[in-house]
Design a protein around this motif. Sequence first.
Motif, PDB file in Angstrom:
ATOM      1  N   CYS A  25      -4.330 -49.592  15.273  1.00  0.00           N
ATOM      2  CA  CYS A  25      -3.967 -48.180  15.462  1.00  0.00           C
ATOM      3  C   CYS A  25      -2.606 -48.096  16.170  1.00  0.00           C
ATOM      4  O   CYS A  25      -2.244 -49.004  16.929  1.00  0.00           O
ATOM      5  CB  CYS A  25      -4.983 -47.472  16.349  1.00  0.00           C
ATOM      6  SG  CYS A  25      -6.679 -47.638  15.822  1.00  0.00           S
ATOM      7  N   CYS A  58     -11.798 -55.603  16.968  1.00  0.00           N
ATOM      8  CA  CYS A  58     -10.604 -55.223  16.208  1.00  0.00           C
ATOM      9  C   CYS A  58      -9.716 -56.427  15.921  1.00  0.00           C
ATOM     10  O   CYS A  58      -8.998 -56.466  14.936  1.00  0.00           O
ATOM     11  CB  CYS A  58      -9.834 -54.162  16.971  1.00  0.00           C
ATOM     12  SG  CYS A  58     -10.640 -52.554  16.815  1.00  0.00           S
ATOM     13  N   GLY A 132     -13.812 -51.394  20.690  1.00  0.00           N
ATOM     14  CA  GLY A 132     -12.902 -50.735  19.760  1.00  0.00           C
ATOM     15  C   GLY A 132     -13.473 -50.633  18.366  1.00  0.00           C
ATOM     16  O   GLY A 132     -13.706 -49.548  17.829  1.00  0.00           O
ATOM     17  N   CYS A 219      -6.547 -48.834  24.220  1.00  0.00           N
ATOM     18  CA  CYS A 219      -7.169 -48.502  22.940  1.00  0.00           C
ATOM     19  C   CYS A 219      -7.062 -46.991  22.790  1.00  0.00           C
ATOM     20  O   CYS A 219      -8.015 -46.250  23.054  1.00  0.00           O
ATOM     21  CB  CYS A 219      -8.635 -48.945  22.943  1.00  0.00           C
ATOM     22  SG  CYS A 219      -9.555 -48.424  21.481  1.00  0.00           S
ATOM     23  N   PRO A 220      -5.852 -46.505  22.435  1.00  0.00           N
ATOM     24  CA  PRO A 220      -5.630 -45.054  22.410  1.00  0.00           C
ATOM     25  C   PRO A 220      -6.665 -44.328  21.554  1.00  0.00           C
ATOM     26  O   PRO A 220      -7.102 -43.235  21.912  1.00  0.00           O
ATOM     27  CB  PRO A 220      -4.229 -44.912  21.808  1.00  0.00           C
ATOM     28  CG  PRO A 220      -3.586 -46.240  21.936  1.00  0.00           C
ATOM     29  CD  PRO A 220      -4.679 -47.264  21.995  1.00  0.00           C
ATOM     30  N   THR A 221      -7.044 -44.928  20.458  1.00  0.00           N
ATOM     31  CA  THR A 221      -7.975 -44.263  19.535  1.00  0.00           C
ATOM     32  C   THR A 221      -9.296 -43.941  20.221  1.00  0.00           C
ATOM     33  O   THR A 221      -9.752 -42.792  20.198  1.00  0.00           O
ATOM     34  CB  THR A 221      -8.229 -45.161  18.313  1.00  0.00           C
ATOM     35  OG1 THR A 221      -6.965 -45.437  17.724  1.00  0.00           O
ATOM     36  CG2 THR A 221      -9.138 -44.494  17.301  1.00  0.00           C
TER      37      THR A 221
END
Lengths: 251, 362
Positions: A25, A58, A132, A219-221
Amino acid sequence: MAEAVIEKEAFVLPENLADRGSHYCPGCHHGIAHRLVAECLSELGLVDNTICVSSIGCSVFIYNYILMDTIEAPHGRAPAVATGVKRARKDKFVFTYQGDGDLASIGLAESVHCANRGEKISVVFVNNTVYGMTGGQMAPTTMIGQKTTTCPGGRCEDREGSPMKMAELMASLGGTAYSARVATNNMKNIVAAKKAVMKAFRCQTEGRGFGFVELLSACPTNWRMSPVAANERVEKEMIPYFPLGTYKDFE
Amino acid sequence: MSAARDGERIFIKGNEAVAHGALAAGCRCYFGYPITPQNDIPELLSSLIPEAGGEFVQAESEVAAANMLLGSAACGVRAFTSSSSPGISLMQEAISYMAGSELPGVIVNMVRGGPGLGDIGPSQGDYFQAVKGGGHGDYRLFVLAPATCQEAYDHMIEAFHLAFKYRNPVMVLGDAILGQMKEPVTAWTPRLGDSLSHDDTEGAEWRLEGSANRPARLLKSLHLEEGALATHNKKLVAKYKEMEQEVRAEECLCEDAELIVAAFGSIGRIVKSTVRHLRDKGHKVGLFRPITLFPFPTARLEAMAVEGKRFLTIEHNTGQMVEDVRLAIRHHADSAFHGCMPGDLPSPDDFVHPILNVLEGK
Ligand SMILES: Cc1ncc(C[n+]2csc(CCOP(=O)(O)OP(=O)(O)O)c2C)c(N)n1
Ligand code: SF4
């Protein structure tokens, strides 16, 4: 007359890093971590002699970016797989690349015992305080009050315990020769992170024992944040609880 | 105890025969975790493997042991692990990954009574787990079932050969009787050039060793691209089919037998004594002992069914292999079943009446 512009290439692609688009991401730190690993292996001249143990999460596709002989380990078992690899081929450089769900939850026993045996391997641990790949569930490193899909009201110490400090835990084990925590949220920290990865790797090349480096990552998402806000969160929330530093050293 | 010399006659337990056989096969890594009734294997190898220049690791769990095996196997090194029933259950995840990643490794199961913690007495209760996959996904192990200490030794040599020939995990399925029984074994080592021997180039075309002068290699079981898993599974199925050429069984007094008693492993051996005893008394019975449990000797059983023979399956469980026997003969015959309970230790006498009852159509 216009002034002459001197261009200097800031980033040269390390020989073992694939020149391809990333599946991560936007704002994910796995890409930074991959690059640090690739640069260190390259600078230490290890590219041709390395076996990578990839894990779950991830980062399972690390082998699409770091072009080296790789074995895929089951969830959490990378340190055991790496033990098997290293015992079979002592002449090879062996490292695992693991997330917090992988290393600190399902694979805690494998991590602790591998370190305690002093296996001559290196572990790169990406701590983004969340699962994630599976969509943002609580991890052993999830912070108090942090909302995840399985602690929607925020992690509660009474119910779920407190976030595990892996760099400190690993440092407490006899076989660990090096354990450090660094962050990948800004350039200054990334430069320090590279030094730590380098040292964790040297632990193995110099036959000192188990080398561990924890990278505080974003993990911005799954944090539901912009990449910039995520980097700020690393600085303001994570670093105060997970202090950066070297917890065990061989020099 | 030290490593056995070729031709030497050694008086050892089945468990020790496993360890010596593995060494003779060129095994250089062992990973395990203690569980009765197979502890002699790690105990012996903790000194013999390092003496042979190899590696012994007492893992923190069977989960870890099986994953260490996976790692060594990925390097193309001969490695094995051993355990007994509950421990084998813990290994299933790694075994499934090994099958999916096509890695050669040997797993020894000295079966004890279950389910759950059960007891430490002998049993064949893990037949289904061994031959039907055991772990998740659609895969098969090569399964060899020794009945004597000599076979325990020999099967280890064959197991490594088959594991590398087919790039597949192989299970040697013994039980507490075989593991704890002591008898003379003749030690031997496959000679270089023999079909069972190996050399330094084993696995050179796929093993991981660092990517100097060639593209990087990847051993994995993840296949996400459209159709990739289907292609992979088709390849595995074709391999399992190819394994059928290795199918083996012992036939004793079967030729003119009216009743064929199918039994494997230690029970096969005990039944053999019963069959011989009944023959002496003029009863036309024979023993059919599958040695490969997967692939199963289906064709041979079917051929005997076509000849009009009748069948009885005896097992040390409540009825597992009997399903494969019935599947093999289903167009022509059926098989009766006699099970002795897991944990008990049967004698040849225990099988006289069950066999006679079927023979006499009772
Ligand atoms: C035995 C098993 N249980 C669960 C899963 C599902 N699973 C895949 S990735 C993952 C979590 C990974 O989280 P982390 O290690 O933190 O890595 P990230 O995705 O955050 O990089 C889980 C639970 C699995 N693959 N195997
Ligand atoms: S979900 Fe999180 S860890 Fe996974 S790629 Fe996206 S940002 Fe990175």
